[in-house]
Motif scaffolding. Structure first.
Motif, PDB file in Angstrom:
ATOM      1  N   CYS A  98       0.829  -1.212   0.000  1.00 22.70           N
ATOM      2  CA  CYS A  98       0.000   0.000   0.000  1.00 22.70           C
ATOM      3  C   CYS A  98       0.862   1.262   0.000  1.00 22.70           C
ATOM      4  N   ALA A  99       1.986   1.220   0.696  1.00 30.58           N
ATOM      5  CA  ALA A  99       2.881   2.386   0.712  1.00 30.58           C
ATOM      6  C   ALA A  99       3.476   2.622  -0.672  1.00 30.58           C
ATOM      7  N   CYS A 100       3.889   1.569  -1.349  1.00 29.38           N
ATOM      8  CA  CYS A 100       4.429   1.730  -2.707  1.00 29.38           C
ATOM      9  C   CYS A 100       3.365   2.292  -3.653  1.00 29.38           C
ATOM     10  N   GLU A 101       2.146   1.806  -3.518  1.00 32.94           N
ATOM     11  CA  GLU A 101       1.056   2.316  -4.355  1.00 32.94           C
ATOM     12  C   GLU A 101       0.777   3.787  -4.062  1.00 32.94           C
ATOM     13  N   ALA A 102       0.789   4.146  -2.790  1.00 29.73           N
ATOM     14  CA  ALA A 102       0.529   5.537  -2.419  1.00 29.73           C
ATOM     15  C   ALA A 102       1.648   6.467  -2.891  1.00 29.73           C
ATOM     16  N   ILE A 103       2.892   6.007  -2.797  1.00 31.51           N
ATOM     17  CA  ILE A 103       4.017   6.827  -3.264  1.00 31.51           C
ATOM     18  C   ILE A 103       3.964   6.974  -4.787  1.00 31.51           C
ATOM     19  N   ALA A 131       4.577  13.096  -1.462  1.00 36.22           N
ATOM     20  CA  ALA A 131       4.271  12.700  -0.087  1.00 36.22           C
ATOM     21  C   ALA A 131       5.047  11.438   0.308  1.00 36.22           C
ATOM     22  N   GLY A 132       6.032  11.081  -0.480  1.00 36.06           N
ATOM     23  CA  GLY A 132       6.762   9.835  -0.250  1.00 36.06           C
ATOM     24  C   GLY A 132       7.431   9.748   1.106  1.00 36.06           C
ATOM     25  N   GLN A 133       8.015  10.855   1.572  1.00 33.27           N
ATOM     26  CA  GLN A 133       8.722  10.826   2.858  1.00 33.27           C
ATOM     27  C   GLN A 133       7.758  10.590   4.024  1.00 33.27           C
ATOM     28  N   ARG A 134       6.604  11.247   3.994  1.00 35.89           N
ATOM     29  CA  ARG A 134       5.624  11.053   5.080  1.00 35.89           C
ATOM     30  C   ARG A 134       5.037   9.632   5.041  1.00 35.89           C
TER      31      ARG A 134
END
Length: 111
Positions: free
Chosen positions: A66-71, A77-80
């Motif tokens: 999910c983090a990869c998809e969101a980034i 917003a990748g760092q947050r």
């Protein structure tokens, strides 16, 4: 099960008065029953530990996906997102470690 073991032990006491050989056989059977439950407890603890690790791996894998998809959707917003991902993974790992400790303590208590 405890009633059965109590009956075996009581029968062993009665039989010990009649013949010494029969009492030895009953004592061996009772000892094997106790050691069998110890082994089953160890097997249960190991299976529980495997389930715990499997569940934690699934959770961390889902967080990473999910983090990869969101980034990919919002690169700015990748760092947050990365920080939140690491924090969630740390909480999952902490819970997994606590559960593993409880499993192994139960295993050593039963064996």
């Amino acid at each position: 099960m405890l009633e059965l073991m109590g009956s075996i032990m009581a029968a062993g006491g009665v039989l010990a008065q009649t013949t010494g050989e029969t009492a030895d056989v009953v004592a061996v059977v009772a000892e094997e029953a106790i050691s069998q439950w110890g082994v089953l407890g160890v097997v249960g603890a190991v299976i529980g530990a495997g389930i715990i690790v499997f569940g934690a791996a699934l959770g961390i894998g889902r967080i990473a996906a999910c983090a990869c998809e969101a980034i990919a959707r919002q690169p700015e917003a990748g760092q947050r997102i990365f920080t939140s991902m690491l924090l969630a993974s740390a909480f999952i790992e902490g819970g997994m470690l606590l559960a593993l400790i409880i499993c192994f303590l139960a295993m050593w208590r039963l064996s």
